[in-house]
Design an enzyme around this catalytic site. Structure first.
Site, PDB file in Angstrom:
ATOM      1  N   ASP A 147       4.227   2.820  10.262  1.00 54.78           N
ATOM      2  CA  ASP A 147       4.416   2.573   8.894  1.00 54.78           C
ATOM      3  C   ASP A 147       5.579   2.496   8.358  1.00 54.78           C
ATOM      4  O   ASP A 147       6.545   2.927   9.244  1.00 54.78           O
ATOM      5  CB  ASP A 147       3.701   4.044   8.306  1.00 54.78           C
ATOM      6  CG  ASP A 147       3.820   4.198   6.780  1.00 54.78           C
ATOM      7  OD1 ASP A 147       3.479   2.758   6.293  1.00 54.78           O
ATOM      8  OD2 ASP A 147       4.346   5.040   5.835  1.00 54.78           O
ATOM      9  N   SER A 148       6.040   2.115   7.173  1.00 54.20           N
ATOM     10  CA  SER A 148       7.363   2.169   6.742  1.00 54.20           C
ATOM     11  C   SER A 148       7.833   3.304   6.482  1.00 54.20           C
ATOM     12  O   SER A 148       9.010   3.588   6.364  1.00 54.20           O
ATOM     13  CB  SER A 148       7.266   1.298   5.274  1.00 54.20           C
ATOM     14  OG  SER A 148       6.582   2.053   4.385  1.00 54.20           O
ATOM     15  N   TYR A 162       9.251  -0.336   1.906  1.00 46.77           N
ATOM     16  CA  TYR A 162       9.207  -1.769   2.317  1.00 46.77           C
ATOM     17  C   TYR A 162       8.693  -2.561   1.180  1.00 46.77           C
ATOM     18  O   TYR A 162       8.984  -3.928   1.067  1.00 46.77           O
ATOM     19  CB  TYR A 162       8.203  -2.099   3.405  1.00 46.77           C
ATOM     20  CG  TYR A 162       8.742  -1.616   4.933  1.00 46.77           C
ATOM     21  CD1 TYR A 162       9.960  -0.949   5.127  1.00 46.77           C
ATOM     22  CD2 TYR A 162       8.209  -2.133   5.989  1.00 46.77           C
ATOM     23  CE1 TYR A 162      10.414  -0.626   6.306  1.00 46.77           C
ATOM     24  CE2 TYR A 162       8.747  -1.838   7.109  1.00 46.77           C
ATOM     25  CZ  TYR A 162       9.842  -0.940   7.311  1.00 46.77           C
ATOM     26  OH  TYR A 162      10.127  -0.668   8.668  1.00 46.77           O
ATOM     27  N   GLY A 163       7.786  -1.984   0.480  1.00 48.54           N
ATOM     28  CA  GLY A 163       7.073  -2.590  -0.689  1.00 48.54           C
ATOM     29  C   GLY A 163       7.988  -3.305  -1.763  1.00 48.54           C
ATOM     30  O   GLY A 163       7.097  -3.983  -2.388  1.00 48.54           O
ATOM     31  N   CYS A 185       0.083   0.855   7.225  1.00 47.05           N
ATOM     32  CA  CYS A 185       0.823   0.419   6.181  1.00 47.05           C
ATOM     33  C   CYS A 185       0.265  -0.802   5.324  1.00 47.05           C
ATOM     34  O   CYS A 185      -0.055  -1.891   5.989  1.00 47.05           O
ATOM     35  CB  CYS A 185       2.274   0.129   6.436  1.00 47.05           C
ATOM     36  SG  CYS A 185       3.229  -0.215   4.949  1.00 47.05           S
ATOM     37  N   ASN A 186      -0.197  -0.647   4.153  1.00 46.94           N
ATOM     38  CA  ASN A 186      -0.786  -1.626   3.434  1.00 46.94           C
ATOM     39  C   ASN A 186       0.262  -3.033   3.329  1.00 46.94           C
ATOM     40  O   ASN A 186      -0.416  -4.185   3.427  1.00 46.94           O
ATOM     41  CB  ASN A 186      -1.186  -1.421   2.218  1.00 46.94           C
ATOM     42  CG  ASN A 186      -2.503  -0.343   2.113  1.00 46.94           C
ATOM     43  OD1 ASN A 186      -3.499  -1.296   1.895  1.00 46.94           O
ATOM     44  ND2 ASN A 186      -2.265   0.662   2.379  1.00 46.94           N
ATOM     45  N   THR A 187       1.636  -2.555   3.030  1.00 50.55           N
ATOM     46  CA  THR A 187       2.414  -3.528   2.890  1.00 50.55           C
ATOM     47  C   THR A 187       2.799  -4.621   4.131  1.00 50.55           C
ATOM     48  O   THR A 187       2.491  -5.699   4.136  1.00 50.55           O
ATOM     49  CB  THR A 187       3.961  -3.015   2.537  1.00 50.55           C
ATOM     50  OG1 THR A 187       3.718  -1.994   1.137  1.00 50.55           O
ATOM     51  CG2 THR A 187       5.206  -4.016   2.196  1.00 50.55           C
ATOM     52  N   GLU A 189       6.063  11.122  -2.826  1.00 50.77           N
ATOM     53  CA  GLU A 189       7.092  11.761  -1.789  1.00 50.77           C
ATOM     54  C   GLU A 189       7.849  13.036  -2.277  1.00 50.77           C
ATOM     55  O   GLU A 189       7.910  13.900  -1.584  1.00 50.77           O
ATOM     56  CB  GLU A 189       8.139  10.706  -1.473  1.00 50.77           C
ATOM     57  CG  GLU A 189       7.388   9.627  -0.683  1.00 50.77           C
ATOM     58  CD  GLU A 189       8.511   8.757   0.357  1.00 50.77           C
ATOM     59  OE1 GLU A 189       9.906   9.024   0.029  1.00 50.77           O
ATOM     60  OE2 GLU A 189       8.240   7.802   1.243  1.00 50.77           O
ATOM     61  N   CYS A 225      -2.364   1.258  -0.789  1.00 52.15           N
ATOM     62  CA  CYS A 225      -0.993   1.771  -0.114  1.00 52.15           C
ATOM     63  C   CYS A 225      -1.386   3.144   0.420  1.00 52.15           C
ATOM     64  O   CYS A 225      -1.830   4.205  -0.218  1.00 52.15           O
ATOM     65  CB  CYS A 225      -0.028   1.903  -1.521  1.00 52.15           C
ATOM     66  SG  CYS A 225       1.640   2.745  -0.949  1.00 52.15           S
ATOM     67  N   THR A 226      -0.904   3.473   1.579  1.00 54.00           N
ATOM     68  CA  THR A 226      -1.055   4.597   2.302  1.00 54.00           C
ATOM     69  C   THR A 226      -0.446   6.062   1.679  1.00 54.00           C
ATOM     70  O   THR A 226      -0.845   7.028   2.145  1.00 54.00           O
ATOM     71  CB  THR A 226      -0.710   4.745   3.769  1.00 54.00           C
ATOM     72  OG1 THR A 226       0.529   4.248   3.861  1.00 54.00           O
ATOM     73  CG2 THR A 226      -1.673   3.737   4.380  1.00 54.00           C
ATOM     74  N   HIS A 227       0.443   5.836   0.622  1.00 55.37           N
ATOM     75  CA  HIS A 227       0.970   7.126  -0.050  1.00 55.37           C
ATOM     76  C   HIS A 227      -0.064   7.471  -1.293  1.00 55.37           C
ATOM     77  O   HIS A 227       0.156   8.729  -1.573  1.00 55.37           O
ATOM     78  CB  HIS A 227       2.323   6.346  -0.754  1.00 55.37           C
ATOM     79  CG  HIS A 227       3.461   6.489   0.089  1.00 55.37           C
ATOM     80  ND1 HIS A 227       3.774   5.634   1.179  1.00 55.37           N
ATOM     81  CD2 HIS A 227       4.484   7.518  -0.090  1.00 55.37           C
ATOM     82  CE1 HIS A 227       4.779   5.999   1.533  1.00 55.37           C
ATOM     83  NE2 HIS A 227       5.410   7.168   0.509  1.00 55.37           N
TER      84      HIS A 227
HETATM   85  N1  DGL Z   1       3.109   3.050   2.942  1.00 61.73           N
HETATM   86  C1  DGL Z   1       3.291   1.994   2.419  1.00 61.73           C
HETATM   87  C2  DGL Z   1       2.140   1.030   2.026  1.00 61.73           C
HETATM   88  O1  DGL Z   1       1.348   1.328   2.300  1.00 61.73           O
HETATM   89  C3  DGL Z   1       4.084   2.017   0.943  1.00 61.73           C
HETATM   90  C4  DGL Z   1       5.560   2.506   1.054  1.00 61.73           C
HETATM   91  C5  DGL Z   1       6.447   1.450   1.016  1.00 61.73           C
HETATM   92  O2  DGL Z   1       6.876   0.696   0.087  1.00 61.73           O
HETATM   93  O3  DGL Z   1       7.178   1.164   2.217  1.00 61.73           O
HETATM   94  O4  DGL Z   1       2.262   0.148   1.495  1.00 61.73           O
END
Ligand code: DGL
Length: 268
Positions: A10-11, A42-43, A73-75, A152, A184-186
């Site tokens: 993941d990012s 990353y997003g 990570c969705n991104t 976070e 988004c996994t957050h």
């Molecule tokens: N965990 C990332 C996702 O699922 C989001 C965090 C990021 O922007 O890197 O997209």
């Protein structure tokens, strides 16, 4: 049968929400997690940078002889899953398709909402995948960049998060959605505020459980399940200040104290 570990990346630490479900679903598997805490988020970045960073992560895990790659990570999954599949000698699973399949099973009204990072939403991946299965679906999307730092910081029940959620999600009031994908996994960390904001009639879908289930199916189908008893779970990050431990515990729901190993990327 294959006793090598599963590589999950993941990012940052959002992907730990997926790891948690994978460990429940597949308790006999070894896993190696890598979170790019030095370069998150990353997003909010462009396609080329996200792809370059994601390849660094995938290559690190491939060098560890993983038998499967999970992009938690969705991104990354929305921007460059195809590139990772291309370079990977082992099977790759992203988090988008499992969430899409779950949303398709859930919706009754045929109107589905999706929230995610700016990169995920701009990629239109969810609309494309949902409409490929059912062109009559209506898909409404909103990017929610502030949800990542709020999650976070652990502001799970904070007035600031409520205010931001109200603003981002106002378009979902009375627009017919009965299903909302947390793309988004957050975001599962903010689940309760998101649910309060969109109301009890909307079912929230997050990719963690469906991804863990899909992984189990694929491992079985490809005869890759592990047979040994003693398990090993390794967690790597690219930067590990005190704050990362606190946040990681929140996402993982357990103590990772002393368990995060710091590495530098890219590895030559
Ligand atoms: N965990 C990332 C996702 O699922 C989001 C965090 C990021 O922007 O890197 O997209």
């Amino acid at each position: 049968m294959n006793n090598n570990p599963i590589g999950i990346f993941d990012s940052g630490i959002g992907g730990l929400t997926v790891v948690k479900e994978i460990l429940k679903e597949l308790p006999s598997e070894n896993i190696i997690y890598l979170g790019d805490t030095a370069r998150v988020p990353y997003g909010t970045r462009g396609k080329e940078v996200i792809t370059k960073f994601a390849l660094d992560l995938a290559n690190f895990l491939l060098k560890k002889k993983v038998k499967f790659l999970v992009v938690s990570c969705n991104t990354i999954s929305s921007i460059c899953l195809d590139v990772i599949e291309y370079i990977s000698p082992v099977p790759v699973l992203g988090v988008i398709q499992p969430a899409v399949d779950e949303a398709l099973k859930t919706t009754r009204s045929g109107v589905i909402g999706v929230i995610g990072t700016p990169a995920t939403i701009a990629s239109k991946i969810y609309e494309k995948k949902l409409k490929r299965k059912n062109p009559k679906l209506k898909v409404k999307t909103v990017s929610c960049p502030l949800f990542v730092p709020l999650a976070e910081e652990g502001l799970i029940n904070h007035a600031a998060t409520k205010l931001v959620a109200k603003e981002y999600l106002k378009g979902f009031k009375n627009n017919g959605i009965d299903t909302l994908i947390l793309g988004c996994t957050h975001y599962p960390i903010l689940r309760s505020i998101i649910q309060q904001t969109v109301g009890p009639k909307v079912t929230l879908i997050d990719s963690a459980k469906p991804t863990a289930k899909k992984l189990n199916e694929l491992l079985e189908e490809k005869n890759l399940l592990r047979s040994e008893e003693k398990v090993r779970h390794e967690f790597f990050v690219t930067d590990a200040p005190e704050r990362v431990y606190k946040v990681a515990d929140n996402f993982f729901g357990d103590h990772l104290n002393g368990k995060l190993k710091e590495i530098n990327l890219p590895i030559a």
